[in-house]
Write a protein that holds these residues in place. Structure first.
Motif, PDB file in Angstrom:
ATOM      1  N   VAL A 231       0.873  -1.055   0.038  1.00 31.34           N
ATOM      2  CA  VAL A 231       0.091  -0.039  -0.189  1.00 31.34           C
ATOM      3  C   VAL A 231       0.943   1.187   0.102  1.00 31.34           C
ATOM      4  N   ALA A 233       1.164   5.407  -0.247  1.00 31.52           N
ATOM      5  CA  ALA A 233       0.250   6.855  -0.061  1.00 31.52           C
ATOM      6  C   ALA A 233       1.128   7.670  -1.248  1.00 31.52           C
ATOM      7  N   GLU A 262      -7.777   9.587   0.836  1.00 32.35           N
ATOM      8  CA  GLU A 262      -7.905   9.775   2.281  1.00 32.35           C
ATOM      9  C   GLU A 262      -9.215  10.015   3.022  1.00 32.35           C
ATOM     10  N   THR A 277      -0.599   3.307   6.239  1.00 24.67           N
ATOM     11  CA  THR A 277       0.855   4.062   6.047  1.00 24.67           C
ATOM     12  C   THR A 277       0.909   4.895   7.307  1.00 24.67           C
ATOM     13  N   ARG A 280       0.254  10.509   5.623  1.00 19.80           N
ATOM     14  CA  ARG A 280      -0.967  10.611   5.029  1.00 19.80           C
ATOM     15  C   ARG A 280      -1.016  11.200   3.636  1.00 19.80           C
ATOM     16  N   TYR A 284      -4.078   6.582  -1.988  1.00 21.72           N
ATOM     17  CA  TYR A 284      -3.537   5.221  -1.603  1.00 21.72           C
ATOM     18  C   TYR A 284      -3.741   3.974  -2.721  1.00 21.72           C
TER      19      TYR A 284
END
Length: 460
Positions: A231, A233, A262, A277, A280, A284
């Motif tokens: 994953v 960001a 988000e 993660t 932020r 994602y």
């Protein structure tokens, strides 16, 4: 005696008294869809056990002119699994549930296929395949309740479509009851069989309007020896698209590719999921990849070489905690809206995804009423699940018009994988020409001349 009473008496002779439900409390759960937005009425819920019983039930209903709504796991999101909202006293309505039809055959290891009754769940089919060292190529967040008949009827896509294709691609054979009660059986594990029309392919995606699917012969696949889930960001949708392309260029096989925002991650975090993660970001991307050699090292190299990536985490598959962030979206969204969520499943060309995401995220900015968009979806095939929270019920049609206008402007489809059901029937003209719709109605009339099967679905 009322027509409905006579019909019920005949149906009880076929499936037994216990499997013809008429008590309102016993029927209630069958008459509302998963979203709570669609509620229907029926004179009875009928639960056959075999194809022969389905055949007899349909023959009786056909003779009586009774309408039939077919329901599997009732996990659909477009209102196609519940009957119309009002009963016609002159035309009884029954709901035919496949909940008792759960048999799964022994796996054909050589032919890599397995037969399953329509009520067998995706999870159960995959578990049977795993016993033989194989895997079911269809995977959904609703795997524990979504059924074989349901995924075929809607031509479901799911998280593995980028690698395996949609449900139609997994169907080798089918058994279905036609509207007059006759049984159509096209059942062969042959890789090549090109005799006439592809009737199993036609029934896949027909949403129960052409026949009642009772059994399916599914293709199975060899699962990857090892895979990893990452994953990342990222700052832009384009970064997610570039990441998928880079993975393929480096010789990695992309098993799944999902995009979240988000807003969605914050929502699932509120409902108990860990944030995937440490950093932020606006978006994602979840990638599951496999390949030869040291797959973890190759994936780490891929991530480290990607511009616009703020943070990333990597775990060996199945990495349920990472997948949990994605698969918890639907339930968390449903629990967070003050009104029934306006759920729209759309697709656009992959090149248009960045602009489409931006346009769809702005749907709630009109100022007329509160509306919280939460977007997520299968970034590898251009599929976005648009969820609009807190929309006043009387404005649901307005926001749907707005979303579909955006989709049309980007050359997309109003239904990527959930079907049309009742929810989208009034907008089919956006995706099909008059000639196309006329051809579809001609097929419907040929196979179901009384238009008894799933009334109101697709055609309104």
């Amino acid at each position: 005696m009322r027509a409905a009473d006579t019909l019920q008496a005949s149906l009880r002779e076929v499936v037994g008294d216990a499997n013809v439900l008429t008590d309102p409390d016993a029927m209630a759960g069958f008459l509302v869809d998963w979203t709570g937005a669609y509620r229907g009425e029926a004179d009875a819920v009928v639960r056959p056990r075999t194809t022969d019983e389905v055949s007899a039930v349909v023959r009786i209903c056909s003779g009586a002119g009774a309408r039939i709504c077919v329901q599997g796991g009732n996990t659909g999101l477009v209102g196609g699994s519940v009957p119309p909202a009002r009963r016609d006293p002159e035309r009884p309505t029954i709901l035919l549930s496949t909940s008792r039809m759960t048999d799964i055959d022994e796996v054909d290891v050589i032919g890599r296929c397995v037969g399953a009754q329509a009520g067998a769940t995706v999870a159960a089919i995959d578990a049977r395949a795993a016993q033989a060292g194989l895997a079911f190529p269809i995977d959904l967040a609703s795997r524990e309740s979504a059924t074989a008949g349901g995924v075929v009827s809607t031509n479901a896509g799911g998280t593995r479509m980028i690698r395996r294709g949609n449900t139609r691609s997994q169907v080798l054979g089918i058994e279905a009851v036609l509207a007059d009660g006759r049984v159509l059986r096209r059942w062969t594990s042959l890789i090549k069989d090109n005799v006439g029309y592809d009737l199993p392919g036609l029934l896949a995606g027909s949403e129960g309007t052409l026949a009642v699917v009772t059994r399916v012969l599914f293709r199975l696949v060899v699962p990857p020896a090892s895979a990893v889930v990452a994953v990342a960001a990222v700052d832009h949708v384009q970064t997610a698209i570039d990441l998928i392309g880079a993975a393929s260029s480096q010789g990695l096989t992309v098993e799944a590719a999902e995009l979240m925002t988000e807003a969605g991650i914050a929502l699932v975090h509120e409902h108990g999921q860990r944030h995937p993660t440490a950093s932020r970001a606006p978006f994602y991307v979840l990638l599951e990849v496999c390949g030869p050699g040291d797959i973890e090292a190759a994936t780490a190299e891929l991530l480290s070489g990607t511009d616009g990536l703020a943070d990333a985490v990597l775990e060996p598959a199945p990495a349920r905690a990472l997948w949990g962030a994605r698969e918890s979206h639907t339930e968390s969204i449903a629990r967070s809206s003050a009104t029934p969520v306006v759920k729209l499943d759309i697709s656009v060309p992959i090149r248009a995804l960045p602009e489409a995401f931006a346009d769809l995220a702005g749907v709630g900015d009109s100022g007329d009423f509160d509306c919280r968009p939460v977007l997520f979806g299968h970034v590898g095939d251009g599929n976005i699940h648009v969820n609009l929270l807190d929309v006043p019920v009387e404005r649901a049609g307005d926001v749907t018009d707005t979303v579909f206008g955006i989709v049309s402007a980007h050359g997309g489809s109003i239904s990527a994988e959930h079907g049309i059901g009742r929810a989208k029937a009034r907008w089919t003209h956006l995706g099909r020409s008059d000639v196309d719709l006329d051809a579809m109605r001609a097929i419907k009339s040929a196979l179901d001349p009384q238009w008894l099967l799933n009334p109101g679905v697709i055609f309104g």
